[in-house]
Design a protein around this motif. Structure first.
Motif, PDB file in Angstrom:
ATOM      1  N   SER A 124       0.819  -1.210   0.000  1.00 27.61           N
ATOM      2  CA  SER A 124       0.000   0.000   0.000  1.00 27.61           C
ATOM      3  C   SER A 124       0.855   1.263   0.000  1.00 27.61           C
ATOM      4  O   SER A 124       0.485   2.270  -0.626  1.00 27.61           O
ATOM      5  CB  SER A 124      -0.924  -0.003   1.217  1.00 27.61           C
ATOM      6  OG  SER A 124      -1.938   0.959   1.101  1.00 27.61           O
ATOM      7  N   ILE A 125       2.007   1.235   0.674  1.00 28.94           N
ATOM      8  CA  ILE A 125       2.852   2.413   0.778  1.00 28.94           C
ATOM      9  C   ILE A 125       3.371   2.869  -0.578  1.00 28.94           C
ATOM     10  O   ILE A 125       3.681   4.038  -0.789  1.00 28.94           O
ATOM     11  CB  ILE A 125       4.038   2.139   1.742  1.00 28.94           C
ATOM     12  CG1 ILE A 125       4.713   3.452   2.146  1.00 28.94           C
ATOM     13  CG2 ILE A 125       5.035   1.190   1.119  1.00 28.94           C
ATOM     14  CD1 ILE A 125       5.789   3.270   3.211  1.00 28.94           C
ATOM     15  N   MET A 126       3.417   1.946  -1.539  1.00 27.11           N
ATOM     16  CA  MET A 126       3.900   2.270  -2.886  1.00 27.11           C
ATOM     17  C   MET A 126       2.816   2.927  -3.745  1.00 27.11           C
ATOM     18  O   MET A 126       3.075   3.356  -4.863  1.00 27.11           O
ATOM     19  CB  MET A 126       4.420   1.007  -3.569  1.00 27.11           C
ATOM     20  CG  MET A 126       5.628   0.403  -2.863  1.00 27.11           C
ATOM     21  SD  MET A 126       6.065  -1.227  -3.503  1.00 27.11           S
ATOM     22  CE  MET A 126       6.620  -0.781  -5.157  1.00 27.11           C
ATOM     23  N   GLU A 127       1.599   2.966  -3.227  1.00 23.24           N
ATOM     24  CA  GLU A 127       0.455   3.608  -3.878  1.00 23.24           C
ATOM     25  C   GLU A 127       0.204   3.089  -5.299  1.00 23.24           C
ATOM     26  O   GLU A 127       0.050   3.880  -6.243  1.00 23.24           O
ATOM     27  CB  GLU A 127       0.641   5.129  -3.880  1.00 23.24           C
ATOM     28  CG  GLU A 127       0.748   5.706  -2.476  1.00 23.24           C
ATOM     29  CD  GLU A 127       0.889   7.223  -2.461  1.00 23.24           C
ATOM     30  OE1 GLU A 127       0.975   7.827  -3.557  1.00 23.24           O
ATOM     31  OE2 GLU A 127       0.915   7.805  -1.362  1.00 23.24           O
ATOM     32  N   PRO A 128       0.127   1.774  -5.464  1.00 23.60           N
ATOM     33  CA  PRO A 128      -0.190   1.237  -6.792  1.00 23.60           C
ATOM     34  C   PRO A 128      -1.657   1.472  -7.124  1.00 23.60           C
ATOM     35  O   PRO A 128      -2.482   1.650  -6.224  1.00 23.60           O
ATOM     36  CB  PRO A 128       0.094  -0.262  -6.641  1.00 23.60           C
ATOM     37  CG  PRO A 128      -0.190  -0.540  -5.196  1.00 23.60           C
ATOM     38  CD  PRO A 128       0.252   0.703  -4.457  1.00 23.60           C
ATOM     39  N   GLU A 129      -1.973   1.466  -8.394  1.00 20.75           N
ATOM     40  CA  GLU A 129      -3.357   1.644  -8.816  1.00 20.75           C
ATOM     41  C   GLU A 129      -4.118   0.325  -8.803  1.00 20.75           C
ATOM     42  O   GLU A 129      -5.347   0.308  -8.718  1.00 20.75           O
ATOM     43  CB  GLU A 129      -3.387   2.244 -10.224  1.00 20.75           C
ATOM     44  CG  GLU A 129      -2.765   3.624 -10.309  1.00 20.75           C
ATOM     45  CD  GLU A 129      -2.679   4.120 -11.738  1.00 20.75           C
ATOM     46  OE1 GLU A 129      -3.679   3.989 -12.464  1.00 20.75           O
ATOM     47  OE2 GLU A 129      -1.621   4.626 -12.129  1.00 20.75           O
ATOM     48  N   VAL A 130      -3.380  -0.789  -8.902  1.00 19.08           N
ATOM     49  CA  VAL A 130      -3.975  -2.127  -8.951  1.00 19.08           C
ATOM     50  C   VAL A 130      -3.386  -2.969  -7.828  1.00 19.08           C
ATOM     51  O   VAL A 130      -2.174  -2.966  -7.603  1.00 19.08           O
ATOM     52  CB  VAL A 130      -3.700  -2.804 -10.310  1.00 19.08           C
ATOM     53  CG1 VAL A 130      -4.309  -4.206 -10.345  1.00 19.08           C
ATOM     54  CG2 VAL A 130      -4.234  -1.953 -11.453  1.00 19.08           C
ATOM     55  N   LEU A 131      -4.249  -3.699  -7.116  1.00 22.68           N
ATOM     56  CA  LEU A 131      -3.817  -4.631  -6.077  1.00 22.68           C
ATOM     57  C   LEU A 131      -4.219  -6.040  -6.480  1.00 22.68           C
ATOM     58  O   LEU A 131      -5.385  -6.282  -6.818  1.00 22.68           O
ATOM     59  CB  LEU A 131      -4.456  -4.298  -4.728  1.00 22.68           C
ATOM     60  CG  LEU A 131      -3.932  -3.126  -3.894  1.00 22.68           C
ATOM     61  CD1 LEU A 131      -2.433  -3.212  -3.665  1.00 22.68           C
ATOM     62  CD2 LEU A 131      -4.313  -1.803  -4.485  1.00 22.68           C
ATOM     63  N   LYS A 153     -11.147  -5.541   6.087  1.00 25.47           N
ATOM     64  CA  LYS A 153     -11.071  -4.099   6.337  1.00 25.47           C
ATOM     65  C   LYS A 153     -10.022  -3.446   5.436  1.00 25.47           C
ATOM     66  O   LYS A 153     -10.218  -2.328   4.941  1.00 25.47           O
ATOM     67  CB  LYS A 153     -10.746  -3.845   7.807  1.00 25.47           C
ATOM     68  CG  LYS A 153     -11.862  -4.230   8.757  1.00 25.47           C
ATOM     69  CD  LYS A 153     -11.438  -4.067  10.212  1.00 25.47           C
ATOM     70  CE  LYS A 153     -12.523  -4.546  11.162  1.00 25.47           C
ATOM     71  NZ  LYS A 153     -12.085  -4.483  12.583  1.00 25.47           N
ATOM     72  N   THR A 154      -8.911  -4.153   5.227  1.00 26.84           N
ATOM     73  CA  THR A 154      -7.860  -3.632   4.344  1.00 26.84           C
ATOM     74  C   THR A 154      -8.370  -3.511   2.916  1.00 26.84           C
ATOM     75  O   THR A 154      -8.161  -2.497   2.241  1.00 26.84           O
ATOM     76  CB  THR A 154      -6.627  -4.547   4.383  1.00 26.84           C
ATOM     77  OG1 THR A 154      -6.062  -4.533   5.700  1.00 26.84           O
ATOM     78  CG2 THR A 154      -5.569  -4.093   3.388  1.00 26.84           C
ATOM     79  N   LEU A 155      -9.053  -4.548   2.446  1.00 25.57           N
ATOM     80  CA  LEU A 155      -9.605  -4.522   1.094  1.00 25.57           C
ATOM     81  C   LEU A 155     -10.649  -3.416   0.952  1.00 25.57           C
ATOM     82  O   LEU A 155     -10.703  -2.719  -0.074  1.00 25.57           O
ATOM     83  CB  LEU A 155     -10.214  -5.877   0.750  1.00 25.57           C
ATOM     84  CG  LEU A 155      -9.233  -7.042   0.624  1.00 25.57           C
ATOM     85  CD1 LEU A 155      -9.980  -8.368   0.526  1.00 25.57           C
ATOM     86  CD2 LEU A 155      -8.323  -6.861  -0.580  1.00 25.57           C
ATOM     87  N   ALA A 156     -11.471  -3.245   1.974  1.00 27.75           N
ATOM     88  CA  ALA A 156     -12.480  -2.182   1.939  1.00 27.75           C
ATOM     89  C   ALA A 156     -11.813  -0.798   1.922  1.00 27.75           C
ATOM     90  O   ALA A 156     -12.290   0.120   1.234  1.00 27.75           O
ATOM     91  CB  ALA A 156     -13.408  -2.303   3.147  1.00 27.75           C
ATOM     92  N   PHE A 157     -10.712  -0.669   2.648  1.00 27.45           N
ATOM     93  CA  PHE A 157      -9.960   0.588   2.658  1.00 27.45           C
ATOM     94  C   PHE A 157      -9.428   0.891   1.263  1.00 27.45           C
ATOM     95  O   PHE A 157      -9.569   2.018   0.763  1.00 27.45           O
ATOM     96  CB  PHE A 157      -8.814   0.483   3.664  1.00 27.45           C
ATOM     97  CG  PHE A 157      -7.829   1.619   3.603  1.00 27.45           C
ATOM     98  CD1 PHE A 157      -8.175   2.881   4.069  1.00 27.45           C
ATOM     99  CD2 PHE A 157      -6.557   1.421   3.081  1.00 27.45           C
ATOM    100  CE1 PHE A 157      -7.257   3.936   4.011  1.00 27.45           C
ATOM    101  CE2 PHE A 157      -5.644   2.467   3.017  1.00 27.45           C
ATOM    102  CZ  PHE A 157      -5.995   3.726   3.490  1.00 27.45           C
ATOM    103  N   TRP A 158      -8.830  -0.120   0.622  1.00 22.10           N
ATOM    104  CA  TRP A 158      -8.311   0.078  -0.735  1.00 22.10           C
ATOM    105  C   TRP A 158      -9.433   0.409  -1.719  1.00 22.10           C
ATOM    106  O   TRP A 158      -9.287   1.270  -2.576  1.00 22.10           O
ATOM    107  CB  TRP A 158      -7.558  -1.162  -1.195  1.00 22.10           C
ATOM    108  CG  TRP A 158      -6.190  -1.300  -0.611  1.00 22.10           C
ATOM    109  CD1 TRP A 158      -5.387  -0.291  -0.161  1.00 22.10           C
ATOM    110  CD2 TRP A 158      -5.459  -2.515  -0.419  1.00 22.10           C
ATOM    111  NE1 TRP A 158      -4.193  -0.809   0.291  1.00 22.10           N
ATOM    112  CE2 TRP A 158      -4.206  -2.157   0.155  1.00 22.10           C
ATOM    113  CE3 TRP A 158      -5.731  -3.862  -0.666  1.00 22.10           C
ATOM    114  CZ2 TRP A 158      -3.229  -3.106   0.461  1.00 22.10           C
ATOM    115  CZ3 TRP A 158      -4.772  -4.804  -0.362  1.00 22.10           C
ATOM    116  CH2 TRP A 158      -3.539  -4.423   0.208  1.00 22.10           C
ATOM    117  N   LYS A 159     -10.554  -0.287  -1.567  1.00 15.09           N
ATOM    118  CA  LYS A 159     -11.679  -0.018  -2.466  1.00 15.09           C
ATOM    119  C   LYS A 159     -12.182   1.408  -2.273  1.00 15.09           C
ATOM    120  O   LYS A 159     -12.538   2.093  -3.254  1.00 15.09           O
ATOM    121  CB  LYS A 159     -12.800  -1.031  -2.233  1.00 15.09           C
ATOM    122  CG  LYS A 159     -13.929  -0.904  -3.244  1.00 15.09           C
ATOM    123  CD  LYS A 159     -14.934  -2.027  -3.119  1.00 15.09           C
ATOM    124  CE  LYS A 159     -15.998  -1.896  -4.197  1.00 15.09           C
ATOM    125  NZ  LYS A 159     -17.001  -2.983  -4.147  1.00 15.09           N
TER     126      LYS A 159
END
Length: 229
Positions: free
Chosen positions: A156-163, A182-188
């Motif tokens: 996440s720290i690298m701020e990619p557009e796709v996970l 929760k992590t996935l929801a945060f990214w979404k």
């Protein structure tokens, strides 16, 4: 965002192909779950997106894969890693450091980002993932869930557009799976495009936009979130 066009792939020395004429389009900001039995081809799809196929896993490939308009097979992994972040089934397989803080910042350092940028990103990531108690710890003294948190933070720290995540819940207990959701929801919520290969489906209900069922190297069924629920 992600376009897979008529891809077939057979690993070197394998008796049969892992994928057979697979086509799939994933929109920007979409969360897609790839499901199916072991050997169905779902992990192979994730490796196409992050470039491990064909740059790391060699074999015979036809068709093409594009992320943000760039053909993954024709650009170095270094460039793909700027756009696509990966979390593997066993977090230990992606660790390069012994202490947690160095591990989280490793990707940014590897891309040559300025020290001030890395420090700012680290502070934000620690706050977002609530990692205060996990900083400056020996990675190998952490639980499976804690290792997964560090792995997700390091991506996440690298701020990619796709996970891209390959069976991320396989070694986790119920509490850690809840944290993973929760992590996935945060990214979404950040508008990231998320692709998850999984056996466990329940924790992705209400989060995944589409469920793609694979069998024998092919996409055989597709469900919307409403249909799956």
């Amino acid at each position: 965002m992600i376009e897979i066009k008529k891809v077939s792939f057979q690993h070197e020395n394998a008796e049969k192909p892992s994928l057979k004429n697979v086509s799939l389009t994933i929109a920007e900001g979409e969360c897609v779950l790839l499901c199916g039995e072991s050997g169905s081809g779902k992990t192979t799809v994730t490796r196409l997106i992050n470039g491990l196929i064909p740059h790391y896993y060699e074999g015979e490939m036809s068709g093409g894969v594009w992320v943000n308009g760039a053909e993954v097979s024709k650009q170095p992994l270094y460039d793909t890693a700027k756009i696509v972040g990966s979390v593997f089934q066993n977090p230990r397989s992606q660790f390069f450091n012994v202490d947690t803080t160095s591990e989280i910042t490793f990707g940014c350092e590897n891309l040559g980002q300025p020290a001030e940028t890395i420090r700012a990103r680290l502070e934000r990531t620690v706050r977002d993932f609530r990692l205060e108690k996990l900083m400056d710890r020996n990675i190998f003294h952490l639980s499976g869930g804690e290792k997964q948190k560090v792995a997700c933070a390091g991506v996440s720290i690298m701020e990619p557009e796709v996970l891209v995540l390959d069976e991320p819940s396989s070694n986790l207990d119920a509490a850690s799976i809840s944290d993973l959701r929760k992590t996935l929801a945060f990214w979404k919520g950040q508008g990231k495009t998320i692709v998850v290969s999984e056996h466990r489906l329940y924790y992705l209900r209400g989060l995944a936009d589409r469920f793609i069922y694979m069998k024998g190297g092919k996409i055989t069924r597709e469900y919307t979130s409403e249909e799956f629920n």
